[in-house]
Design a protein around this motif. Structure first.
Motif, PDB file in Angstrom:
ATOM      1  N   ARG A  47       0.822  -1.209   0.000  1.00 52.48           N
ATOM      2  CA  ARG A  47       0.000   0.000   0.000  1.00 52.48           C
ATOM      3  C   ARG A  47       0.861   1.267   0.000  1.00 52.48           C
ATOM      4  NH1 ARG A  47      -4.852  -1.585   4.293  1.00 52.48           N
ATOM      5  NH2 ARG A  47      -5.604  -3.418   3.120  1.00 52.48           N
ATOM      6  N   ARG A  48       1.766   1.295  -0.947  1.00 53.45           N
ATOM      7  CA  ARG A  48       2.616   2.462  -1.099  1.00 53.45           C
ATOM      8  C   ARG A  48       2.655   2.867  -2.566  1.00 53.45           C
ATOM      9  NH1 ARG A  48       8.852   0.268  -0.408  1.00 53.45           N
ATOM     10  NH2 ARG A  48       8.966  -0.803  -2.436  1.00 53.45           N
ATOM     11  N   ARG A  49       3.141   4.050  -2.831  1.00 52.98           N
ATOM     12  CA  ARG A  49       3.197   4.555  -4.192  1.00 52.98           C
ATOM     13  C   ARG A  49       4.314   3.829  -4.951  1.00 52.98           C
ATOM     14  NH1 ARG A  49       6.035   8.383  -6.949  1.00 52.98           N
ATOM     15  NH2 ARG A  49       4.946   9.412  -8.691  1.00 52.98           N
ATOM     16  N   CYS A  50       3.982   3.375  -6.147  1.00 54.77           N
ATOM     17  CA  CYS A  50       4.956   2.646  -6.973  1.00 54.77           C
ATOM     18  C   CYS A  50       5.624   3.644  -7.908  1.00 54.77           C
ATOM     19  CB  CYS A  50       4.271   1.538  -7.771  1.00 54.77           C
ATOM     20  SG  CYS A  50       5.425   0.465  -8.676  1.00 54.77           S
ATOM     21  N   ALA A  51       6.905   3.845  -7.747  1.00 55.43           N
ATOM     22  CA  ALA A  51       7.644   4.799  -8.571  1.00 55.43           C
ATOM     23  C   ALA A  51       7.877   4.231  -9.965  1.00 55.43           C
ATOM     24  CB  ALA A  51       8.971   5.136  -7.902  1.00 55.43           C
ATOM     25  N   ASP A  52       8.310   5.120 -10.863  1.00 57.53           N
ATOM     26  CA  ASP A  52       8.574   4.687 -12.236  1.00 57.53           C
ATOM     27  C   ASP A  52       9.706   3.661 -12.295  1.00 57.53           C
ATOM     28  OD1 ASP A  52       6.573   6.343 -13.103  1.00 57.53           O
ATOM     29  OD2 ASP A  52       7.930   8.035 -13.527  1.00 57.53           O
ATOM     30  N   LYS A  53      10.715   3.854 -11.473  1.00 57.28           N
ATOM     31  CA  LYS A  53      11.853   2.931 -11.430  1.00 57.28           C
ATOM     32  C   LYS A  53      11.829   2.132 -10.125  1.00 57.28           C
ATOM     33  CE  LYS A  53      14.821   5.778 -14.363  1.00 57.28           C
ATOM     34  NZ  LYS A  53      16.141   6.475 -14.475  1.00 57.28           N
ATOM     35  N   CYS A  54      10.705   1.513  -9.883  1.00 58.64           N
ATOM     36  CA  CYS A  54      10.557   0.720  -8.662  1.00 58.64           C
ATOM     37  C   CYS A  54      11.486  -0.490  -8.726  1.00 58.64           C
ATOM     38  CB  CYS A  54       9.109   0.272  -8.499  1.00 58.64           C
ATOM     39  SG  CYS A  54       8.824  -0.765  -7.053  1.00 58.64           S
ATOM     40  N   LEU A  55      12.198  -0.759  -7.643  1.00 57.13           N
ATOM     41  CA  LEU A  55      13.147  -1.868  -7.604  1.00 57.13           C
ATOM     42  C   LEU A  55      12.451  -3.221  -7.662  1.00 57.13           C
ATOM     43  CD1 LEU A  55      16.125  -2.774  -7.192  1.00 57.13           C
ATOM     44  CD2 LEU A  55      15.679  -2.714  -4.731  1.00 57.13           C
ATOM     45  N   LEU A  56      11.243  -3.298  -7.145  1.00 55.77           N
ATOM     46  CA  LEU A  56      10.537  -4.578  -7.071  1.00 55.77           C
ATOM     47  C   LEU A  56       9.651  -4.850  -8.281  1.00 55.77           C
ATOM     48  CD1 LEU A  56       9.430  -4.357  -3.332  1.00 55.77           C
ATOM     49  CD2 LEU A  56      11.437  -5.514  -4.267  1.00 55.77           C
ATOM     50  N   ALA A  57       9.341  -3.852  -9.068  1.00 53.25           N
ATOM     51  CA  ALA A  57       8.388  -4.015 -10.170  1.00 53.25           C
ATOM     52  C   ALA A  57       8.820  -5.055 -11.211  1.00 53.25           C
ATOM     53  CB  ALA A  57       8.142  -2.668 -10.841  1.00 53.25           C
ATOM     54  N   PRO A  58      10.108  -5.112 -11.625  1.00 51.73           N
ATOM     55  CA  PRO A  58      10.457  -6.100 -12.649  1.00 51.73           C
ATOM     56  C   PRO A  58      10.320  -7.548 -12.181  1.00 51.73           C
ATOM     57  CG  PRO A  58      12.126  -4.376 -12.520  1.00 51.73           C
ATOM     58  CD  PRO A  58      11.246  -4.224 -11.331  1.00 51.73           C
ATOM     59  N   TYR A  59      10.332  -7.797 -10.882  1.00 56.58           N
ATOM     60  CA  TYR A  59      10.350  -9.168 -10.372  1.00 56.58           C
ATOM     61  C   TYR A  59       9.044  -9.589  -9.718  1.00 56.58           C
ATOM     62  CZ  TYR A  59      15.136  -7.547 -10.848  1.00 56.58           C
ATOM     63  OH  TYR A  59      16.282  -6.979 -11.327  1.00 56.58           O
ATOM     64  N   PHE A  60       8.207  -8.627  -9.398  1.00 58.23           N
ATOM     65  CA  PHE A  60       6.899  -8.919  -8.796  1.00 58.23           C
ATOM     66  C   PHE A  60       5.821  -8.174  -9.577  1.00 58.23           C
ATOM     67  CE2 PHE A  60      10.034  -9.196  -5.347  1.00 58.23           C
ATOM     68  CZ  PHE A  60       9.839 -10.519  -4.956  1.00 58.23           C
ATOM     69  N   PRO A  61       5.447  -8.690 -10.753  1.00 66.91           N
ATOM     70  CA  PRO A  61       4.447  -7.983 -11.563  1.00 66.91           C
ATOM     71  C   PRO A  61       3.083  -8.022 -10.893  1.00 66.91           C
ATOM     72  CG  PRO A  61       4.943 -10.137 -12.504  1.00 66.91           C
ATOM     73  CD  PRO A  61       5.910  -9.945 -11.393  1.00 66.91           C
ATOM     74  N   ARG A  62       2.267  -7.069 -11.300  1.00 67.70           N
ATOM     75  CA  ARG A  62       0.932  -6.957 -10.679  1.00 67.70           C
ATOM     76  C   ARG A  62       0.034  -8.133 -11.039  1.00 67.70           C
ATOM     77  NH1 ARG A  62      -2.882  -4.835 -14.251  1.00 67.70           N
ATOM     78  NH2 ARG A  62      -2.057  -4.184 -16.276  1.00 67.70           N
ATOM     79  N   THR A  63       0.383  -8.879 -12.090  1.00 71.65           N
ATOM     80  CA  THR A  63      -0.435 -10.028 -12.488  1.00 71.65           C
ATOM     81  C   THR A  63      -0.161 -11.260 -11.631  1.00 71.65           C
ATOM     82  OG1 THR A  63       1.238 -10.609 -14.155  1.00 71.65           O
ATOM     83  CG2 THR A  63      -0.607  -9.238 -14.864  1.00 71.65           C
ATOM     84  N   ASP A  64       0.863 -11.227 -10.790  1.00 75.74           N
ATOM     85  CA  ASP A  64       1.208 -12.397  -9.965  1.00 75.74           C
ATOM     86  C   ASP A  64       1.441 -11.938  -8.525  1.00 75.74           C
ATOM     87  OD1 ASP A  64       1.859 -14.898  -9.094  1.00 75.74           O
ATOM     88  OD2 ASP A  64       3.780 -15.032 -10.153  1.00 75.74           O
ATOM     89  N   PRO A  65       0.378 -11.577  -7.819  1.00 70.30           N
ATOM     90  CA  PRO A  65       0.565 -11.095  -6.442  1.00 70.30           C
ATOM     91  C   PRO A  65       0.986 -12.189  -5.470  1.00 70.30           C
ATOM     92  CG  PRO A  65      -1.772 -11.269  -6.958  1.00 70.30           C
ATOM     93  CD  PRO A  65      -1.044 -11.532  -8.240  1.00 70.30           C
ATOM     94  N   LEU A  66       0.667 -13.448  -5.788  1.00 65.77           N
ATOM     95  CA  LEU A  66       1.020 -14.534  -4.867  1.00 65.77           C
ATOM     96  C   LEU A  66       2.531 -14.681  -4.731  1.00 65.77           C
ATOM     97  CD1 LEU A  66      -0.009 -16.900  -3.126  1.00 65.77           C
ATOM     98  CD2 LEU A  66       0.040 -18.320  -5.186  1.00 65.77           C
ATOM     99  N   LYS A  67       3.272 -14.323  -5.764  1.00 65.94           N
ATOM    100  CA  LYS A  67       4.733 -14.449  -5.736  1.00 65.94           C
ATOM    101  C   LYS A  67       5.328 -13.576  -4.636  1.00 65.94           C
ATOM    102  CE  LYS A  67       8.677 -14.231  -8.913  1.00 65.94           C
ATOM    103  NZ  LYS A  67       9.090 -13.901 -10.305  1.00 65.94           N
ATOM    104  N   PHE A  68       4.899 -12.325  -4.565  1.00 61.71           N
ATOM    105  CA  PHE A  68       5.414 -11.437  -3.520  1.00 61.71           C
ATOM    106  C   PHE A  68       4.843 -11.805  -2.155  1.00 61.71           C
ATOM    107  CE2 PHE A  68       5.179  -7.586  -0.916  1.00 61.71           C
ATOM    108  CZ  PHE A  68       6.520  -7.248  -0.871  1.00 61.71           C
TER     109      PHE A  68
END
Length: 202
Positions: A47-68
């Motif tokens: 529940r935080r703002r996702c920046a353009d260069k988020c460190l976690l975005a490439p490895y935890f896509p929004r389509t696979d929340p169970l992974k994170f």
């Protein structure tokens, strides 16, 4: 007082009549809609703002929340971020896969985690190696038996071929025939000298 009001009204009417409709300012185009950046699964769960260069975005896509969710349950968000920051970018994907696998194994086996899975796999490898050794020993034994069987078959074939050869005629048979012919010739000579017909009754 009334003349000044009339004059002001006349000037206002003149200015309004001289202004043409074509001299109005052009209509401005509507502003482009702002691009909405959808947060990654990690930022959405945290529940935080996702920046353009988020460190976690490439490895935890929004389509696979169970992974994170799985990795966050065991390691926590701060540890995941710190681990990814300490690694070069080429190794981060493998690190995330390892963390997710370890967390999944810990959920299945809270005591041993992935160590229990590794021990189980090592046990299976040992059993398969022992089974392979037994199979190889049986194969060598069968090959030896096959070789012995072929040798016995060859010996039987040689014995059969030697037993089927005809036996040589003994010399005594030729000697008896010579004696028999000699007796016949002597009897014929004796009968001829005596003037009697030889008798061929034997």
């Amino acid at each position: 007082m009334e003349s000044s009001d009339v004059t002001a009204s006349f000037h206002h009417f003149s200015n309004s009549s001289n202004s043409s409709p074509t001299s109005s300012s052009p209509i401005s185009s509507p502003p482009a809609p702002a691009l909405i950046h959808s947060p990654c699964a990690a930022c959405k769960i945290l529940r935080r703002r996702c920046a353009d260069k988020c460190l976690l975005a490439p490895y935890f896509p929004r389509t696979d929340p169970l992974k994170f969710t799985t990795a966050h349950r065991l390691f926590g968000a701060s540890n995941i971020i710190k681990l990814l920051q300490d690694l070069p970018e080429s190794q981060r994907a493998d690190a995330v896969s390892s963390m997710v696998y370890e967390a999944s194994a810990r959920i299945r086996d809270p005591v041993y985690g992935c160590a229990g899975t590794i021990c189980h796999l090592q046990k299976q490898v040992g059993e398969l190696q022992a089974q392979l050794a037994r199979t190889q020993a049986e194969l060598i034994n069968l090959q030896a038996q096959n070789k012995n069987l072929l040798a016995l078959i060859c010996m039987d074939i040689e014995q059969d071929s030697s037993s089927q050869q005809p036996d040589p005629i003994p010399n005594c048979m030729f000697q008896n025939n010579d004696c028999f012919l000699e007796d016949i010739s002597q009897s014929y000579v004796f009968a001829s000298s005596s003037g009697c017909e030889p008798s061929w009754d034997i």
